[in-house]
Motif scaffolding. Structure first.
Motif, PDB file in Angstrom:
ATOM      1  N   THR A   1       4.653   3.990  -8.887  1.00 56.58           N
ATOM      2  CA  THR A   1       4.433   3.332  -7.602  1.00 56.58           C
ATOM      3  C   THR A   1       5.095   4.132  -6.486  1.00 56.58           C
ATOM      4  O   THR A   1       5.792   5.129  -6.728  1.00 56.58           O
ATOM      5  CB  THR A   1       4.999   1.909  -7.620  1.00 56.58           C
ATOM      6  OG1 THR A   1       6.428   1.978  -7.759  1.00 56.58           O
ATOM      7  CG2 THR A   1       4.410   1.103  -8.774  1.00 56.58           C
TER       8      THR A   1
ATOM      9  N   SER B   1       7.558   3.315  -4.782  1.00 59.93           N
ATOM     10  CA  SER B   1       9.027   3.213  -4.865  1.00 59.93           C
ATOM     11  C   SER B   1       9.579   3.909  -6.099  1.00 59.93           C
ATOM     12  O   SER B   1      10.785   3.843  -6.356  1.00 59.93           O
ATOM     13  CB  SER B   1       9.441   1.737  -4.885  1.00 59.93           C
ATOM     14  OG  SER B   1       8.902   1.091  -6.033  1.00 59.93           O
TER      15      SER B   1
ATOM     16  N   THR C   1       8.572   3.391  -9.434  1.00 61.01           N
ATOM     17  CA  THR C   1       8.549   2.597 -10.662  1.00 61.01           C
ATOM     18  C   THR C   1       7.346   3.000 -11.514  1.00 61.01           C
ATOM     19  O   THR C   1       6.222   3.092 -11.014  1.00 61.01           O
ATOM     20  CB  THR C   1       8.466   1.096 -10.340  1.00 61.01           C
ATOM     21  OG1 THR C   1       9.560   0.750  -9.479  1.00 61.01           O
ATOM     22  CG2 THR C   1       8.522   0.270 -11.608  1.00 61.01           C
TER      23      THR C   1
ATOM     24  N   ASP D   1       4.415  -2.855  -5.585  1.00 66.07           N
ATOM     25  CA  ASP D   1       5.875  -2.852  -5.435  1.00 66.07           C
ATOM     26  C   ASP D   1       6.382  -4.233  -5.035  1.00 66.07           C
ATOM     27  O   ASP D   1       7.438  -4.689  -5.515  1.00 66.07           O
ATOM     28  CB  ASP D   1       6.295  -1.816  -4.383  1.00 66.07           C
ATOM     29  CG  ASP D   1       6.300  -0.395  -4.948  1.00 66.07           C
ATOM     30  OD1 ASP D   1       6.687  -0.244  -6.118  1.00 66.07           O
ATOM     31  OD2 ASP D   1       5.902   0.531  -4.217  1.00 66.07           O
TER      32      ASP D   1
ATOM     33  N   LYS E   1       8.961  -6.535  -7.168  1.00 70.25           N
ATOM     34  CA  LYS E   1      10.213  -6.987  -6.549  1.00 70.25           C
ATOM     35  C   LYS E   1      10.356  -8.496  -6.644  1.00 70.25           C
ATOM     36  O   LYS E   1      11.451  -9.026  -6.888  1.00 70.25           O
ATOM     37  CB  LYS E   1      10.241  -6.534  -5.093  1.00 70.25           C
ATOM     38  CG  LYS E   1      11.543  -6.839  -4.376  1.00 70.25           C
ATOM     39  CD  LYS E   1      11.519  -6.292  -2.948  1.00 70.25           C
ATOM     40  CE  LYS E   1      12.819  -6.591  -2.237  1.00 70.25           C
ATOM     41  NZ  LYS E   1      12.814  -6.081  -0.833  1.00 70.25           N
TER      42      LYS E   1
END
Length: 656
Positions: free
Chosen positions: A539, A541, A543, A640, A644
């Protein structure tokens, strides 16, 4: 934007003010009236808009509903577009020119010289006297002029349909004529109800296997005429068994004449493609053009030329004491057939069993021929249309209407079922046909033959007619398709070869049914085993997650297979899994229940599962079963946020 408050629930678009389209609202408010009743609008009467904004249907009596339905049907049926579609002659006749007339005349006469000997021969395939081949070759031509949509289709008997007629009617002319009527009715109804698409379920390999097997059966059935023996049977194996059983009764005169005619026909066939002089026609001399044209005419009219020569030979060799040295056609009733209703019952003297048969018993004895003959007739007809369509679309339903109506009319002049024959279609196209009006000349030639030439047909040798059939059908065996099929997709050979073998061993209707069944099995297997691509992605971010993409719809035969593969792949990598549903265009209730089980599998493992780009219609189906746990997103950056919200971290994945 709402305008004119005096009229509740009526909206106007200001964009219409600058439009060139004239729109009439028919509202009384525009004429200065303040009447707010429902009756103030003369628009659609299908719904009434109430004051609270609901649509309700006005109360109508059964008579009014029926009248409205009939008026709607008449508007859709009796309009210019539909009329031109169902009567194609209205499209080309107003533009008919002198060039069209010359092209049709040449093509019609050429096809007529081809259809007369073929009709005599194909009647033998159907197990009927040769006259019935001519009876089936003229009236249908005239009908096709009005209803046919393809200029290259010459209506008349064909070898494949003649064989199917023999298997359904067993050589009874009464049943063959009734079969012509009933199959025509079936074809007409299929066309009116738009069932021409059924031909799409017969794939290319199945069609090739069926055509090749039928060609071998027809060729085999004519071996008896070449050898001068009797060999009865419905299948390839049965006929050859009878041939070997009776081969000791072979007539030398028939055999020599039959084999000679086959060789001569094959040699004459090659003349139509022979050319002398330069390749470019404009560089050839006048003499070369004339010679090439003569060679083409001789090669094209080879059947008629051979029949005339052999008929003269039969007449010269015939003696009152010993007859001819080979079997001849014999007496043919002179003149046109009488117009009468097809037979609807058989007396005891007209059946092979010696028992009278009613209409129901006659129809029952025809079996599946009532369905198989219309489908095969359409398949032959469409093959001609597509071969010479030059990219134009083909209306299969209109062709069903045309050949169905032609067969209905043929049954009243004692004809057996017919359709377009590919061999005559090729001759028609090569002769420069311009419109379906060429059928009037070929049909006219058949009528002339019935009126004036039948006494001379007596001396036509039967081995010559058998040779005409053998020389024609040997080129229908589609061996050339095996190599490209092997190179492109080897699995397509299975239904093709299966159909070929089944048609040789079993009755033809069972053979083509087995071929279609094999095709359906392959289609279902293909639908039940979709391909899944798996990618490990990251992703925005950082991940990691796994993207699994199925390449087709998820339906009940495939969904358990997909569930097992998704579980297997996801357990190898303990990361969130995203199923990319971009290619999933359909689903059902079984799919929804299995998806719910898949979500439960992931929940038990503590692994996250999301769906990406799922169609709203499919999403609605899934939500009915797993509304609380079902998660879909449509933008990549949303992943993301979803991770989260569920407190997922990359460290948790690595620890697991």
């Amino acid at each position: 934007m709402k305008s004119n408050p005096a009229s509740d629930h009526v909206y106007f678009n200001d964009g219409f003010k600058c439009s060139t389209i004239s729109i009439h609202t028919n509202l009384n408010e525009q004429n200065g009236s303040s009447n707010n009743s429902v009756g103030s609008s003369t628009g659609s009467k299908e719904f009434i808009l109430t004051e609270d904004g609901k649509k309700v249907k006005p109360s109508r009596s059964t008579v009014e509903c029926t009248r409205g339905w009939l008026q709607d049907c008449s508007r859709r049926t009796f309009n210019r577009k539909t009329l031109h579609k169902r009567l194609p002659i209205l499209g080309w006749l107003p533009r008919y020119s002198s060039q069209d007339a010359v092209g049709d005349l040449v093509a019609g006469i050429t096809v007529g010289l081809t259809v007369i000997p073929q009709a005599l021969a194909y009647a033998g395939i159907a197990g009927l006297p040769v006259a019935y081949g001519l009876y089936a070759s003229f009236l249908g031509c005239f009908v096709y002029i009005f209803l046919g949509s393809c200029k290259d289709v010459p209506m008349g008997p064909s070898a494949i349909v003649a064989l199917l007629t023999f298997q359904a009617a067993q050589g009874s002319w009464q049943k063959s004529v009734l079969l012509c009527l009933l199959s025509g009715i079936v074809e007409l109804l299929m066309g009116l109800f738009g069932l021409g698409f059924l031909i799409d379920f017969v794939s290319g390999p199945v069609s090739s296997g069926f055509t090749s097997a039928v060609s071998l059966i027809i060729l085999t059935s004519q071996i008896q005429s070449v050898l001068g023996i009797t060999a009865k049977g419905n299948t390839f194996v049965e006929i050859w068994t009878q041939v070997f059983h009776n081969i000791e009764h072979t007539r030398p005169g028939d055999t020599v004449l039959g084999l000679t005619c086959i060789v001569v026909l094959l040699l004459m066939r090659s003349l139509s493609s022979c050319r002398i002089g330069p390749e470019d026609d404009s560089l050839r001399s006048r003499f070369q053009r004339v010679v090439n044209k003569v060679l083409w005419i001789v090669g094209t009219a080879r059947n008629a030329i051979l029949v005339v020569v052999c008929c003269l030979m039969g007449y010269l060799l015939h003696t009152e004491e010993h007859g001819a040295p080979f079997r001849v056609v014999g007496d043919i009733p002179p003149g046109l057939p009488s117009v009468q209703l097809p037979p609807t019952s058989l007396s005891a003297n007209e059946t092979s069993s010696g028992a009278a048969e009613s209409f129901v018993e006659m129809v029952h004895s025809m079996g599946s021929g009532l369905i198989v003959i219309p489908l095969i007739s359409l398949m032959e007809n469409i093959a001609i249309c597509k071969a010479f369509a030059n990219g134009k679309s083909v209306d299969a339903s209109q062709e069903l209407i045309a050949i169905g109506t032609a067969n209905i009319f043929n049954s009243f002049v004692q004809g057996f079922p017919g359709t377009g024959a590919l061999s005559r279609g090729a001759v028609n196209n090569a002769s420069g046909v311009r419109t379906p009006l060429s059928n009037i000349y070929s049909g006219g030639l058949v009528m002339i033959a019935l009126l004036f030439l039948t006494p001379y047909f007596y001396f036509i040798p039967r081995p010559t007619l058998a040779a005409i059939i053998i020389a024609a059908v040997v080129f229908m065996i589609e061996v050339k398709v095996v190599k490209p099929m092997w190179r492109s997709k080897k699995s397509d050979l299975v239904p093709g070869v299966g159909t070929f073998v089944a048609c040789l061993v079993l009755p033809l209707e069972w053979g083509i049914l087995i071929g279609v069944g094999l095709n359906v099995i392959f289609i279902l297997y293909h639908a039940a085993r979709p391909k899944l691509s798996t990618e490990l992605l990251t992703t925005q971010s950082g991940t990691d997650y796994m993207m699994i993409t199925p390449d087709r719809c998820l339906i009940f035969p495939s969904v358990d297979y997909v569930r097992n593969l998704v579980n297997k792949q996801s357990m190898r990598q303990n990361v969130p899994v995203v199923i990319d549903a971009s290619h999933v265009y359909g689903a059902d209730f079984t799919t929804a229940t299995v998806i719910d089980s898949l979500i439960s599998d992931f929940n038990q493992r503590g692994q996250l599962l999301f769906f990406y780009n799922l169609k709203p219609s499919i999403c609605a189906i899934f939500e009915q079963v797993s509304a609380a746990q079902f998660v879909v997103y449509y933008q990549e950056q949303q992943l993301d946020e979803l991770l989260k919200e569920r407190n997922y971290t990359q460290k948790r994945s690595e620890t697991a």
